[in-house]
Design an enzyme around this catalytic site. Sequence first.
Site, PDB file in Angstrom:
ATOM      1  CB  SER A 132      -0.874  -0.010   1.251  1.00  0.00           C
ATOM      2  OG  SER A 132      -1.367   1.267   1.523  1.00  0.00           O
ATOM      3  CD  GLU A 134      -2.475   5.342   4.284  1.00  0.00           C
ATOM      4  OE1 GLU A 134      -2.218   5.567   5.472  1.00  0.00           O
ATOM      5  OE2 GLU A 134      -2.890   6.209   3.503  1.00  0.00           O
ATOM      6  CE1 TYR A 156      -3.968  -1.926   5.479  1.00  0.00           C
ATOM      7  CE2 TYR A 156      -3.049   0.208   4.875  1.00  0.00           C
ATOM      8  CZ  TYR A 156      -3.552  -1.027   4.510  1.00  0.00           C
ATOM      9  OH  TYR A 156      -3.635  -1.371   3.184  1.00  0.00           O
TER      10      TYR A 156
HETATM   11  P1  NAP Z   1     -11.255  -4.768   1.725  1.00  0.00           P
HETATM   12  O1  NAP Z   1     -12.404  -4.419   0.851  1.00  0.00           O
HETATM   13  O2  NAP Z   1     -11.215  -4.228   3.104  1.00  0.00           O
HETATM   14  O3  NAP Z   1     -11.161  -6.362   1.787  1.00  0.00           O
HETATM   15  C1  NAP Z   1     -10.349  -7.007   2.709  1.00  0.00           C
HETATM   16  C2  NAP Z   1     -10.540  -8.501   2.576  1.00  0.00           C
HETATM   17  O4  NAP Z   1      -9.694  -9.164   3.529  1.00  0.00           O
HETATM   18  C3  NAP Z   1     -11.971  -8.965   2.870  1.00  0.00           C
HETATM   19  O5  NAP Z   1     -12.297 -10.004   1.992  1.00  0.00           O
HETATM   20  C4  NAP Z   1     -11.863  -9.486   4.289  1.00  0.00           C
HETATM   21  O6  NAP Z   1     -12.807 -10.470   4.608  1.00  0.00           O
HETATM   22  C5  NAP Z   1     -10.470 -10.116   4.229  1.00  0.00           C
HETATM   23  N1  NAP Z   1      -9.904 -10.359   5.543  1.00  0.00           N
HETATM   24  C6  NAP Z   1      -9.740  -9.487   6.564  1.00  0.00           C
HETATM   25  N2  NAP Z   1      -9.184 -10.085   7.618  1.00  0.00           N
HETATM   26  C7  NAP Z   1      -8.994 -11.392   7.272  1.00  0.00           C
HETATM   27  C8  NAP Z   1      -8.502 -12.528   7.942  1.00  0.00           C
HETATM   28  N3  NAP Z   1      -8.073 -12.463   9.202  1.00  0.00           N
HETATM   29  N4  NAP Z   1      -8.462 -13.707   7.279  1.00  0.00           N
HETATM   30  C9  NAP Z   1      -8.918 -13.792   6.010  1.00  0.00           C
HETATM   31  N5  NAP Z   1      -9.414 -12.742   5.324  1.00  0.00           N
HETATM   32  C10 NAP Z   1      -9.452 -11.563   5.950  1.00  0.00           C
HETATM   33  O7  NAP Z   1      -9.873  -4.346   1.019  1.00  0.00           O
HETATM   34  P2  NAP Z   1      -9.583  -3.990  -0.511  1.00  0.00           P
HETATM   35  O8  NAP Z   1      -9.826  -2.535  -0.693  1.00  0.00           O
HETATM   36  O9  NAP Z   1     -10.239  -4.965  -1.384  1.00  0.00           O
HETATM   37  O10 NAP Z   1      -8.004  -4.163  -0.562  1.00  0.00           O
HETATM   38  C11 NAP Z   1      -7.415  -5.423  -0.881  1.00  0.00           C
HETATM   39  C12 NAP Z   1      -5.986  -5.457  -0.344  1.00  0.00           C
HETATM   40  O11 NAP Z   1      -5.240  -4.403  -0.927  1.00  0.00           O
HETATM   41  C13 NAP Z   1      -5.865  -5.251   1.158  1.00  0.00           C
HETATM   42  O12 NAP Z   1      -4.769  -6.003   1.598  1.00  0.00           O
HETATM   43  C14 NAP Z   1      -5.581  -3.770   1.299  1.00  0.00           C
HETATM   44  O13 NAP Z   1      -4.908  -3.526   2.512  1.00  0.00           O
HETATM   45  C15 NAP Z   1      -4.712  -3.551   0.088  1.00  0.00           C
HETATM   46  N6  NAP Z   1      -4.735  -2.215  -0.475  1.00  0.00           N
HETATM   47  C16 NAP Z   1      -5.914  -1.609  -0.790  1.00  0.00           C
HETATM   48  C17 NAP Z   1      -5.910  -0.373  -1.390  1.00  0.00           C
HETATM   49  C18 NAP Z   1      -7.199   0.328  -1.758  1.00  0.00           C
HETATM   50  O14 NAP Z   1      -7.151   1.539  -2.018  1.00  0.00           O
HETATM   51  N7  NAP Z   1      -8.319  -0.381  -1.833  1.00  0.00           N
HETATM   52  C19 NAP Z   1      -4.695   0.273  -1.665  1.00  0.00           C
HETATM   53  C20 NAP Z   1      -3.507  -0.385  -1.348  1.00  0.00           C
HETATM   54  C21 NAP Z   1      -3.529  -1.628  -0.767  1.00  0.00           C
HETATM   55  P3  NAP Z   1     -14.271 -10.091   5.232  1.00  0.00           P
HETATM   56  O15 NAP Z   1     -15.128  -9.737   4.052  1.00  0.00           O
HETATM   57  O16 NAP Z   1     -14.659 -11.330   5.910  1.00  0.00           O
HETATM   58  O17 NAP Z   1     -14.065  -8.926   6.149  1.00  0.00           O
HETATM   59  O1  G4F Z   2     -10.657   6.462   2.407  1.00  0.00           O
HETATM   60  P1  G4F Z   2      -9.663   6.374   3.498  1.00  0.00           P
HETATM   61  O2  G4F Z   2     -10.100   5.745   4.764  1.00  0.00           O
HETATM   62  O3  G4F Z   2      -8.394   5.686   2.878  1.00  0.00           O
HETATM   63  P2  G4F Z   2      -6.864   5.608   3.351  1.00  0.00           P
HETATM   64  O4  G4F Z   2      -6.713   5.898   4.780  1.00  0.00           O
HETATM   65  O5  G4F Z   2      -6.077   6.428   2.406  1.00  0.00           O
HETATM   66  O6  G4F Z   2      -6.553   4.055   3.136  1.00  0.00           O
HETATM   67  C1  G4F Z   2      -6.999   3.362   1.968  1.00  0.00           C
HETATM   68  O7  G4F Z   2      -6.031   3.474   0.964  1.00  0.00           O
HETATM   69  C2  G4F Z   2      -4.762   2.877   1.274  1.00  0.00           C
HETATM   70  C3  G4F Z   2      -3.815   3.125   0.095  1.00  0.00           C
HETATM   71  O8  G4F Z   2      -3.112   4.319   0.301  1.00  0.00           O
HETATM   72  C4  G4F Z   2      -4.970   1.402   1.521  1.00  0.00           C
HETATM   73  F1  G4F Z   2      -3.786   0.805   1.764  1.00  0.00           F
HETATM   74  C5  G4F Z   2      -5.911   1.203   2.689  1.00  0.00           C
HETATM   75  O9  G4F Z   2      -6.164  -0.190   2.858  1.00  0.00           O
HETATM   76  C6  G4F Z   2      -7.242   1.902   2.365  1.00  0.00           C
HETATM   77  O10 G4F Z   2      -7.857   1.231   1.297  1.00  0.00           O
HETATM   78  O11 G4F Z   2      -9.140   7.854   3.861  1.00  0.00           O
HETATM   79  C7  G4F Z   2      -8.589   8.704   2.883  1.00  0.00           C
HETATM   80  C8  G4F Z   2      -8.366  10.084   3.494  1.00  0.00           C
HETATM   81  C9  G4F Z   2      -7.624  10.050   4.834  1.00  0.00           C
HETATM   82  O12 G4F Z   2      -6.691  11.082   4.857  1.00  0.00           O
HETATM   83  C10 G4F Z   2      -8.699  10.313   5.875  1.00  0.00           C
HETATM   84  O13 G4F Z   2      -8.241  10.967   7.049  1.00  0.00           O
HETATM   85  O14 G4F Z   2      -9.639  10.654   3.779  1.00  0.00           O
HETATM   86  C11 G4F Z   2      -9.609  11.229   5.065  1.00  0.00           C
HETATM   87  N1  G4F Z   2     -10.982  11.291   5.570  1.00  0.00           N
HETATM   88  C12 G4F Z   2     -11.669  12.435   5.805  1.00  0.00           C
HETATM   89  N2  G4F Z   2     -12.878  12.160   6.284  1.00  0.00           N
HETATM   90  C13 G4F Z   2     -11.765  10.254   5.893  1.00  0.00           C
HETATM   91  C14 G4F Z   2     -12.967  10.803   6.352  1.00  0.00           C
HETATM   92  N3  G4F Z   2     -11.564   8.915   5.829  1.00  0.00           N
HETATM   93  C15 G4F Z   2     -12.580   8.097   6.215  1.00  0.00           C
HETATM   94  N4  G4F Z   2     -12.422   6.761   6.126  1.00  0.00           N
HETATM   95  N5  G4F Z   2     -13.766   8.599   6.690  1.00  0.00           N
HETATM   96  C16 G4F Z   2     -14.011   9.951   6.775  1.00  0.00           C
HETATM   97  O15 G4F Z   2     -15.071  10.386   7.214  1.00  0.00           O
END
Ligand code: NAP
Ligand code: G4F
Length: 330
Positions: A132, A134, A156
């Site tokens: 990520s 992050e 995280y």
């Molecule tokens: P998500 O929607 O939160 O999905 C997370 C998945 O992980 C869900 O299927 C969840 O299952 C499963 N999980 C959580 N804890 C687990 C455990 N203990 N054992 C088995 N499965 C578990 O995340 P996403 O947005 O699809 O992201 C996919 C991956 O990319 C994650 O690793 C995230 O950290 C990473 N990532 C995401 C972003 C982004 O912007 N979306 C960016 C960079 C990296 P349940 O449905 O049962 O909760």
């Molecule tokens: O949507 P967010 O919660 O995403 P964040 O923290 O960037 O993390 C996501 O992206 C990462 C990749 O860079 C992944 F690795 C991670 O698993 C996840 O998918 O927040 C984005 C921004 C933050 O700065 C947060 O402080 O939005 C700001 N924010 C402002 N108001 C909020 C809110 N975030 C959330 N969740 N909820 C709010 O009400």
Amino acid sequence: MSKKALITGVTGQDGSYLVELLLKKKYEVHGLVRRTSTFNRGRIEKFLNLKNDKQNKKFILHYGDLVDSGSLTKILSKVKPNEIYHLGAQSHVGTSFEIPEYTLEATGYGTLKLLEAIRNLKIYPKIYQAGSSEMYGNFSANKLNENSSFHPRSPYAAAKVYAHWIAVNYREAYNMFISNGILFNHESPNRGENFVTRKITLGAAMIYLGLRKKLVLGNLEAKRDWGYAKDYVEAMWLMLQQKKPDDFVISTGKSHSVRDFCKIVFGLLNLDYKKFVISDKKYFRPTEVDSLEGDSAKARKLLGWQPKTSLKSLAKIMLKSDIEYIKKLK
Ligand code: NAP
Ligand code: G4F
């Protein structure tokens, strides 16, 4: 014979788009699912063909958990996948401050357990590890690339740094094919409702339909490099089609603030976001990542990947889907 893929995190946002992509590419897709008290297959239901009462033989789910290494060993030895997409994680940054131990357990240690199980079984799949942006913690003068240093700003992010480096170590120590994707934020209609973009499209849709008066957010000045999840899962697949494992940044190269995203989404509805959006300190994080912007030149050159969807198009896709979703609920 079709290739077999195993996806951890198959019920999540990225899992759902990856299942779609891999089924289209004729893979036999296996997914690891946790036992939950409510059925949480909403995002992948359509691929399971549950309604026809005919199980999709190309898409098979297995109960397991990343914190339960026995279950990982059992699934891996049964499936023997050619490719593993390791997406499972406690992925919410804000929540990781509330449950830091569990976040490390699932996101960091879970990755080690998976890699150890693969190594001990002497199977040799290609592995994608979901890193990520992050991990960088903050944006410096230059856009962030594979050589930029990490400074995690949440439990995280610290867990993801561990997962990243243990993957690099297993690649170097045991010659395993493991590629780390360093993905910047990517969003979609399948995004969890407590991530900011989805919170905004859902909130704006409810306001538009007269079901809500205000939308309470946290820090409106934070900037992110937002892309479309559907485009980003293609990059994951491309990483595993290469001859050599490597690490790749996946990003659009453009960043916008949360405030900008509100402006775009409410603007699409001809509404002024300032009349509806409130910033409340309760959603601020103890340490914030103020700004992220990625440089995906390496992926563009070596994988031939590039983002296809602008932020405005993404906002439109999400908003349309949320308006339909709420109308159905009503
Ligand atoms: P998500 O929607 O939160 O999905 C997370 C998945 O992980 C869900 O299927 C969840 O299952 C499963 N999980 C959580 N804890 C687990 C455990 N203990 N054992 C088995 N499965 C578990 O995340 P996403 O947005 O699809 O992201 C996919 C991956 O990319 C994650 O690793 C995230 O950290 C990473 N990532 C995401 C972003 C982004 O912007 N979306 C960016 C960079 C990296 P349940 O449905 O049962 O909760
Ligand atoms: O949507 P967010 O919660 O995403 P964040 O923290 O960037 O993390 C996501 O992206 C990462 C990749 O860079 C992944 F690795 C991670 O698993 C996840 O998918 O927040 C984005 C921004 C933050 O700065 C947060 O402080 O939005 C700001 N924010 C402002 N108001 C909020 C809110 N975030 C959330 N969740 N909820 C709010 O009400």
